[in-house]
Design a protein around this motif. Sequence first.
Motif, mmCIF file in Angstrom:
data_model
loop_
_atom_site.group_PDB
_atom_site.id
_atom_site.type_symbol
_atom_site.label_atom_id
_atom_site.label_comp_id
_atom_site.label_asym_id
_atom_site.label_seq_id
_atom_site.Cartn_x
_atom_site.Cartn_y
_atom_site.Cartn_z
ATOM 1 N N UNK A 309 9.513 -5.608 8.626
ATOM 2 C CA UNK A 309 10.590 -5.766 7.523
ATOM 3 C C UNK A 309 10.430 -6.763 6.357
ATOM 4 N N UNK A 310 10.654 -6.544 5.377
ATOM 5 C CA UNK A 310 10.380 -7.167 4.103
ATOM 6 C C UNK A 310 11.716 -7.547 3.259
ATOM 7 N N UNK A 311 11.890 -8.457 2.509
ATOM 8 C CA UNK A 311 12.367 -8.678 1.570
ATOM 9 C C UNK A 311 12.070 -8.189 0.173
ATOM 10 N N UNK A 312 12.484 -7.494 -0.566
ATOM 11 C CA UNK A 312 11.944 -6.846 -1.633
ATOM 12 C C UNK A 312 12.958 -7.018 -2.725
ATOM 13 N N UNK A 313 12.494 -6.721 -4.004
ATOM 14 C CA UNK A 313 13.460 -6.533 -5.129
ATOM 15 C C UNK A 313 14.071 -5.370 -5.221
ATOM 16 N N UNK A 314 15.356 -5.595 -5.551
ATOM 17 C CA UNK A 314 16.243 -4.618 -5.804
ATOM 18 C C UNK A 314 16.377 -3.996 -7.504
ATOM 19 N N UNK A 315 16.306 -5.129 -8.264
ATOM 20 C CA UNK A 315 16.143 -5.145 -9.622
ATOM 21 C C UNK A 315 15.518 -6.602 -9.973
ATOM 22 N N UNK A 316 15.002 -6.544 -11.231
ATOM 23 C CA UNK A 316 14.761 -7.753 -11.664
ATOM 24 C C UNK A 316 15.817 -9.020 -11.830
ATOM 25 N N UNK A 317 15.667 -10.055 -10.900
ATOM 26 C CA UNK A 317 16.695 -10.767 -10.860
ATOM 27 C C UNK A 317 17.630 -10.549 -9.728
ATOM 28 N N UNK A 318 17.390 -9.901 -8.825
ATOM 29 C CA UNK A 318 18.479 -9.401 -7.597
ATOM 30 C C UNK A 318 17.494 -8.753 -6.499
ATOM 31 N N UNK A 319 17.395 -9.509 -5.316
ATOM 32 C CA UNK A 319 16.658 -9.067 -4.024
ATOM 33 C C UNK A 319 17.589 -8.183 -2.909
ATOM 34 N N UNK A 320 16.532 -7.620 -2.168
ATOM 35 C CA UNK A 320 17.177 -6.897 -0.812
ATOM 36 C C UNK A 320 16.569 -7.055 0.265
ATOM 37 N N UNK A 321 16.960 -7.062 1.546
ATOM 38 C CA UNK A 321 16.260 -7.271 2.626
ATOM 39 C C UNK A 321 16.394 -6.507 3.811
ATOM 40 N N UNK A 322 15.751 -6.709 4.922
ATOM 41 C CA UNK A 322 15.357 -5.795 5.922
ATOM 42 C C UNK A 322 14.811 -4.434 5.520
ATOM 43 N N UNK A 323 13.718 -4.303 4.623
ATOM 44 C CA UNK A 323 13.348 -2.970 4.359
ATOM 45 C C UNK A 323 12.084 -2.769 5.176
ATOM 46 N N UNK A 324 11.951 -1.603 5.800
ATOM 47 C CA UNK A 324 10.813 -1.530 6.645
ATOM 48 C C UNK A 324 9.693 -0.892 5.719
ATOM 49 N N UNK A 325 8.540 -1.566 6.277
ATOM 50 C CA UNK A 325 7.338 -0.941 5.691
ATOM 51 C C UNK A 325 6.391 -0.464 6.741
ATOM 52 N N UNK A 326 5.834 0.590 6.463
ATOM 53 C CA UNK A 326 4.704 0.952 7.549
ATOM 54 C C UNK A 326 3.414 0.797 6.990
ATOM 55 N N UNK A 327 2.670 1.022 7.919
ATOM 56 C CA UNK A 327 1.093 0.521 7.958
ATOM 57 C C UNK A 327 0.311 0.964 6.594
ATOM 58 N N UNK A 328 0.587 1.970 6.254
ATOM 59 C CA UNK A 328 -0.023 2.763 5.000
ATOM 60 C C UNK A 328 0.191 2.139 3.841
ATOM 61 N N UNK A 329 1.703 2.187 3.616
ATOM 62 C CA UNK A 329 2.178 1.325 2.594
ATOM 63 C C UNK A 329 1.701 -0.096 2.374
ATOM 64 N N UNK A 330 1.664 -0.856 3.792
ATOM 65 C CA UNK A 330 1.175 -2.268 3.656
ATOM 66 C C UNK A 330 -0.132 -2.445 3.100
ATOM 67 N N UNK A 331 -0.930 -1.300 3.510
ATOM 68 C CA UNK A 331 -2.505 -1.378 3.150
ATOM 69 C C UNK A 331 -2.358 -1.368 1.904
ATOM 70 N N UNK A 332 -1.569 -0.160 1.188
ATOM 71 C CA UNK A 332 -1.660 0.094 -0.449
ATOM 72 C C UNK A 332 -1.364 -1.253 -1.230
ATOM 73 N N UNK A 333 -0.208 -2.052 -0.598
ATOM 74 C CA UNK A 333 0.278 -3.285 -1.158
ATOM 75 C C UNK A 333 -1.021 -4.409 -0.987
ATOM 76 N N UNK A 334 -1.583 -4.336 0.158
ATOM 77 C CA UNK A 334 -2.735 -5.379 -0.088
ATOM 78 C C UNK A 334 -3.981 -5.106 -1.010
ATOM 79 N N UNK A 335 -3.946 -3.840 -1.223
ATOM 80 C CA UNK A 335 -5.243 -3.363 -2.069
ATOM 81 C C UNK A 335 -4.813 -3.755 -3.629
ATOM 82 N N UNK A 336 -3.595 -3.948 -3.926
ATOM 83 C CA UNK A 336 -3.126 -4.654 -5.216
ATOM 84 C C UNK A 336 -3.398 -6.107 -5.556
ATOM 85 N N UNK A 337 -3.706 -6.799 -4.387
ATOM 86 C CA UNK A 337 -4.278 -7.949 -4.709
ATOM 87 C C UNK A 337 -5.383 -8.569 -4.036
#
Length: 338
Positions: A309-337
């Motif tokens: 579960x991750x805390x993500x941005x809902x909009x610029x200046x507002x966040x949301x939480x408990x957003x489930x992320x799968x392994x494939x999406x996590x790997x794509x995010x790691x590729x960004x950095x």
Amino acid sequence: MSKVYFKNIGFISSILSKTDFSKLFVLVDENTHKHCYPLITEHIGKHTIIQINSGEKNKTLESCTHIWNSLTEAQADRRSLLINLGGGVITDMGGFCAGTYKRGIKFINIPTTLLAQVDASVGAKTGIDFNGFKNHIGLFCNAEAVLIDSLFHESLDERQLKSGFAEMLKHGLIADLKHWNECLNQGYKTVDNQLIKKSVDIKKSVVEADPQEKGLRKILNFGHTIGHAIESHLLSSENELLHGEAIGNGMIAEAFLSFKKGFISSEDYMLIKGELSKLYDKPKIKKASFDELKGLCLQDKKNDNGKLNMSLLKTLGQATYDIEIDGILLESALNEVL
């Protein structure tokens, strides 16, 4: 919630005069002993110094044992008071040791880094790292007071200032877009008490609404699931990062996930990535380490029943939480950095 004072360091004498205690102790590392302790010693009266080694790699049970032994040998009782003089390692670990010694003694935080001033010293979270996992052991424990003075910035190098600046930018992204813009306009080199206070106020308002991190407080962890994994992976390596450097990259990765989940636009994501990339270099991690990074992310305290579960941005200046992320999406995010 701890009372936070934005005063010159001499104000510590006023705080101590209003605090009931039997013996006074000051926790430092070799750096704060040299650069910061001389600024407070004339204001605090009789006391005993406890010194530990600096750095995240020393935020361990072994260091805690040294602190507890020092308190015990000096016959500290339950009315003793501990001043934590230092950065996030000192305030996290000092608060944890105070909260557990004889089931709890009072402590005051005097954060000396920008990072600690806007983050670690406020919010009642204390703790240590354990078996390579960031802040794995700890408790919620409020300081009697927090004293913030930008005078300590004179002892910080550019890298330390940028590290603290990451948390200020995070506060803007999750709760106040105006603050994000003000931080970028002012820059990390000239951060003053007014801008620090704004960041602290944002964090305090979230913490006061959810002291035990059951819901809303989780938004403060934006950038931290992946950021902590990067930080932990590189700990004690030749490519070790400061906390804010890792979190800067974590925010890029988790802003990417916010875009992929449909919360923010690609333009918003590229704006965030562009600004943060100017400040924080990519970590030097081989992509063969993805599995270890994924494992570190799964140790994050926001997870539930093995779900990431991750805390993500809902909009610029507002966040949301408990957003489930799968392994494939996590790997794509790691590729960004990476």
